[in-house]
Design a protein around this motif. Sequence first.
Motif, PDB file in Angstrom:
ATOM      1  N   THR A   1       0.845  -1.190   0.000  1.00 17.53           N
ATOM      2  CA  THR A   1       0.000   0.000   0.000  1.00 17.53           C
ATOM      3  C   THR A   1       0.884   1.244   0.000  1.00 17.53           C
ATOM      4  O   THR A   1       1.810   1.356   0.799  1.00 17.53           O
ATOM      5  N   GLY A   2       0.615   2.152  -0.918  1.00 14.94           N
ATOM      6  CA  GLY A   2       1.382   3.389  -1.033  1.00 14.94           C
ATOM      7  C   GLY A   2       2.640   3.273  -1.861  1.00 14.94           C
ATOM      8  O   GLY A   2       3.310   4.277  -2.117  1.00 14.94           O
ATOM      9  N   ASP A   3       2.972   2.074  -2.312  1.00 14.82           N
ATOM     10  CA  ASP A   3       4.190   1.855  -3.098  1.00 14.82           C
ATOM     11  C   ASP A   3       3.911   1.977  -4.592  1.00 14.82           C
ATOM     12  O   ASP A   3       2.815   1.640  -5.055  1.00 14.82           O
ATOM     13  N   PRO A   4       4.915   2.385  -5.357  1.00 12.42           N
ATOM     14  CA  PRO A   4       4.783   2.320  -6.813  1.00 12.42           C
ATOM     15  C   PRO A   4       4.848   0.861  -7.256  1.00 12.42           C
ATOM     16  O   PRO A   4       5.216  -0.017  -6.459  1.00 12.42           O
ATOM     17  N   PRO A   5       4.526   0.576  -8.503  1.00 14.84           N
ATOM     18  CA  PRO A   5       4.612  -0.802  -8.986  1.00 14.84           C
ATOM     19  C   PRO A   5       6.044  -1.338  -8.887  1.00 14.84           C
ATOM     20  O   PRO A   5       7.004  -0.573  -8.818  1.00 14.84           O
ATOM     21  N   HIS A   6       6.154  -2.636  -8.906  1.00 17.33           N
ATOM     22  CA  HIS A   6       7.468  -3.277  -8.872  1.00 17.33           C
ATOM     23  C   HIS A   6       8.302  -2.755 -10.046  1.00 17.33           C
ATOM     24  O   HIS A   6       7.786  -2.620 -11.167  1.00 17.33           O
ATOM     25  N   PRO A   7       9.568  -2.454  -9.821  1.00 13.25           N
ATOM     26  CA  PRO A   7      10.407  -1.907 -10.904  1.00 13.25           C
ATOM     27  C   PRO A   7      10.452  -2.782 -12.154  1.00 13.25           C
ATOM     28  O   PRO A   7      10.486  -2.257 -13.272  1.00 13.25           O
ATOM     29  N   LEU A   8      10.429  -4.106 -11.994  1.00 14.66           N
ATOM     30  CA  LEU A   8      10.465  -4.971 -13.180  1.00 14.66           C
ATOM     31  C   LEU A   8       9.145  -4.911 -13.952  1.00 14.66           C
ATOM     32  O   LEU A   8       9.136  -5.033 -15.179  1.00 14.66           O
ATOM     33  N   ALA A   9       8.021  -4.715 -13.251  1.00 15.37           N
ATOM     34  CA  ALA A   9       6.730  -4.551 -13.939  1.00 15.37           C
ATOM     35  C   ALA A   9       6.729  -3.232 -14.705  1.00 15.37           C
ATOM     36  O   ALA A   9       6.301  -3.181 -15.869  1.00 15.37           O
ATOM     37  N   SER A  10       7.211  -2.173 -14.068  1.00 15.26           N
ATOM     38  CA  SER A  10       7.283  -0.873 -14.750  1.00 15.26           C
ATOM     39  C   SER A  10       8.240  -0.923 -15.937  1.00 15.26           C
ATOM     40  O   SER A  10       7.946  -0.375 -16.998  1.00 15.26           O
ATOM     41  N   HIS A  11       9.375  -1.588 -15.750  1.00 15.00           N
ATOM     42  CA  HIS A  11      10.373  -1.668 -16.823  1.00 15.00           C
ATOM     43  C   HIS A  11       9.830  -2.442 -18.027  1.00 15.00           C
ATOM     44  O   HIS A  11       9.910  -1.968 -19.161  1.00 15.00           O
ATOM     45  N   GLU A  12       9.299  -3.632 -17.764  1.00 13.81           N
ATOM     46  CA  GLU A  12       8.769  -4.443 -18.874  1.00 13.81           C
ATOM     47  C   GLU A  12       7.605  -3.728 -19.546  1.00 13.81           C
ATOM     48  O   GLU A  12       7.495  -3.731 -20.772  1.00 13.81           O
ATOM     49  N   GLY A  13       6.748  -3.106 -18.750  1.00 12.93           N
ATOM     50  CA  GLY A  13       5.647  -2.340 -19.333  1.00 12.93           C
ATOM     51  C   GLY A  13       6.166  -1.203 -20.197  1.00 12.93           C
ATOM     52  O   GLY A  13       5.668  -0.969 -21.297  1.00 12.93           O
ATOM     53  N   GLY A  14       7.188  -0.497 -19.718  1.00 17.34           N
ATOM     54  CA  GLY A  14       7.772   0.597 -20.481  1.00 17.34           C
ATOM     55  C   GLY A  14       8.363   0.128 -21.798  1.00 17.34           C
ATOM     56  O   GLY A  14       8.251   0.819 -22.820  1.00 17.34           O
ATOM     57  N   LEU A  15       9.005  -1.047 -21.794  1.00 16.96           N
ATOM     58  CA  LEU A  15       9.549  -1.598 -23.037  1.00 16.96           C
ATOM     59  C   LEU A  15       8.455  -1.835 -24.070  1.00 16.96           C
ATOM     60  O   LEU A  15       8.711  -1.775 -25.272  1.00 16.96           O
ATOM     61  N   ARG A  16       7.241  -2.072 -23.587  1.00 14.41           N
ATOM     62  CA  ARG A  16       6.109  -2.359 -24.464  1.00 14.41           C
ATOM     63  C   ARG A  16       5.221  -1.138 -24.697  1.00 14.41           C
ATOM     64  O   ARG A  16       4.176  -1.246 -25.326  1.00 14.41           O
ATOM     65  N   GLY A  17       5.628  -0.002 -24.144  1.00 17.04           N
ATOM     66  CA  GLY A  17       4.883   1.230 -24.385  1.00 17.04           C
ATOM     67  C   GLY A  17       3.790   1.547 -23.387  1.00 17.04           C
ATOM     68  O   GLY A  17       2.946   2.407 -23.641  1.00 17.04           O
ATOM     69  N   TYR A  18       3.787   0.874 -22.241  1.00 19.56           N
ATOM     70  CA  TYR A  18       2.769   1.113 -21.221  1.00 19.56           C
ATOM     71  C   TYR A  18       3.374   1.934 -20.090  1.00 19.56           C
ATOM     72  O   TYR A  18       4.538   1.767 -19.737  1.00 19.56           O
ATOM     73  N   HIS A  19       2.554   2.759 -19.504  1.00 17.17           N
ATOM     74  CA  HIS A  19       2.972   3.557 -18.354  1.00 17.17           C
ATOM     75  C   HIS A  19       2.359   2.912 -17.111  1.00 17.17           C
ATOM     76  O   HIS A  19       1.200   3.166 -16.782  1.00 17.17           O
ATOM     77  N   VAL A  20       3.126   2.048 -16.450  1.00 16.40           N
ATOM     78  CA  VAL A  20       2.660   1.343 -15.259  1.00 16.40           C
ATOM     79  C   VAL A  20       3.031   2.212 -14.068  1.00 16.40           C
ATOM     80  O   VAL A  20       4.165   2.204 -13.610  1.00 16.40           O
ATOM     81  N   ASN A  21       2.068   2.987 -13.569  1.00 15.42           N
ATOM     82  CA  ASN A  21       2.392   3.996 -12.573  1.00 15.42           C
ATOM     83  C   ASN A  21       1.419   4.061 -11.404  1.00 15.42           C
ATOM     84  O   ASN A  21       1.425   5.015 -10.649  1.00 15.42           O
ATOM     85  N   HIS A  22       0.587   3.082 -11.238  1.00 19.70           N
ATOM     86  CA  HIS A  22      -0.421   3.065 -10.171  1.00 19.70           C
ATOM     87  C   HIS A  22       0.255   3.007  -8.799  1.00 19.70           C
ATOM     88  O   HIS A  22       1.256   2.325  -8.621  1.00 19.70           O
ATOM     89  N   ILE A  23      -0.288   3.698  -7.823  1.00 16.53           N
ATOM     90  CA  ILE A  23       0.190   3.616  -6.441  1.00 16.53           C
ATOM     91  C   ILE A  23      -0.643   2.547  -5.724  1.00 16.53           C
ATOM     92  O   ILE A  23      -1.877   2.603  -5.718  1.00 16.53           O
ATOM     93  N   GLY A  24       0.041   1.572  -5.140  1.00 13.54           N
ATOM     94  CA  GLY A  24      -0.618   0.429  -4.532  1.00 13.54           C
ATOM     95  C   GLY A  24      -1.623   0.810  -3.454  1.00 13.54           C
ATOM     96  O   GLY A  24      -1.375   1.697  -2.648  1.00 13.54           O
ATOM     97  N   ARG A  25      -2.744   0.111  -3.471  1.00 11.47           N
ATOM     98  CA  ARG A  25      -3.765   0.299  -2.446  1.00 11.47           C
ATOM     99  C   ARG A  25      -4.441  -1.034  -2.182  1.00 11.47           C
ATOM    100  O   ARG A  25      -4.448  -1.927  -3.031  1.00 11.47           O
ATOM    101  N   GLN A  26      -4.996  -1.153  -1.001  1.00 14.17           N
ATOM    102  CA  GLN A  26      -5.737  -2.345  -0.629  1.00 14.17           C
ATOM    103  C   GLN A  26      -7.203  -2.141  -0.974  1.00 14.17           C
ATOM    104  O   GLN A  26      -7.719  -1.020  -0.897  1.00 14.17           O
ATOM    105  N   ILE A  27      -7.855  -3.213  -1.358  1.00 11.58           N
ATOM    106  CA  ILE A  27      -9.272  -3.120  -1.677  1.00 11.58           C
ATOM    107  C   ILE A  27     -10.028  -2.614  -0.444  1.00 11.58           C
ATOM    108  O   ILE A  27      -9.661  -2.906   0.694  1.00 11.58           O
ATOM    109  N   HIS A  28     -11.049  -1.842  -0.701  1.00 14.90           N
ATOM    110  CA  HIS A  28     -11.861  -1.245   0.358  1.00 14.90           C
ATOM    111  C   HIS A  28     -13.286  -1.781   0.206  1.00 14.90           C
ATOM    112  O   HIS A  28     -13.742  -2.042  -0.911  1.00 14.90           O
ATOM    113  N   PRO A  29     -14.007  -1.946   1.306  1.00 12.62           N
ATOM    114  CA  PRO A  29     -15.388  -2.443   1.195  1.00 12.62           C
ATOM    115  C   PRO A  29     -16.249  -1.647   0.206  1.00 12.62           C
ATOM    116  O   PRO A  29     -17.117  -2.224  -0.453  1.00 12.62           O
ATOM    117  N   ASP A  30     -16.006  -0.355   0.082  1.00  9.51           N
ATOM    118  CA  ASP A  30     -16.783   0.459  -0.860  1.00  9.51           C
ATOM    119  C   ASP A  30     -16.558   0.045  -2.309  1.00  9.51           C
ATOM    120  O   ASP A  30     -17.404   0.317  -3.167  1.00  9.51           O
TER     121      ASP A  30
END
Length: 173
Positions: free
Chosen positions: A49-78
């Motif tokens: 929670t509060g962390d950026p995506p794993h660096p290898l996920a961001s790196h591989e995504g970037g190689l493929r043209g994706y911007h993997v930049n979500h800040i981690g959060r836990q599911i909420h009942p809402d």
Amino acid sequence: MPQPLRVLFVCLANHCRSPAVQAVASRVANQRGTQYVEFDSAGTGRAHTGDPPHPLASHEGGLRGYHVNHIGRQIHPDDFNRCDLIVATDRDNASDLERLRGGVEGRIGFYRTVEPVQIQLLRRWDPFAMPGDEDLSDPLGQPPSAYADMFDVIERTVPPLIEHLEWLVSESG
């Protein structure tokens, strides 16, 4: 006018798989001109929670043209009330989601009528999935090739998912 469709992608930590799926889905939907669909992601656990995506996920995504930049959060009942479709990356996460939801269907609105099952597995839309291929493998702790394999599965699974979402939206308007 079509109603907004809210889709939540969920993995264990919201650190690798679900942010990657969110990035690919956002880009594919944008390229297709898909409207009225909103994407988010969360984890069933709180470790990242509060962390950026794993660096290898961001790196591989970037190689493929994706911007993997979500800040981690836990599911909420809402989220169970807010989201029309919750897409789990594996069976364990789907089970955790059902447990967290408490067996209560909280969705209201149109999409409940055309998509009666709120929690589904991502690989439902994988054209190459065979029986037993329900899970998107978690690459955490694996070599970089595991992240490439993860993106390969996501890239072939998301376009049929987007087509399904477009159909759902077309039914609402």
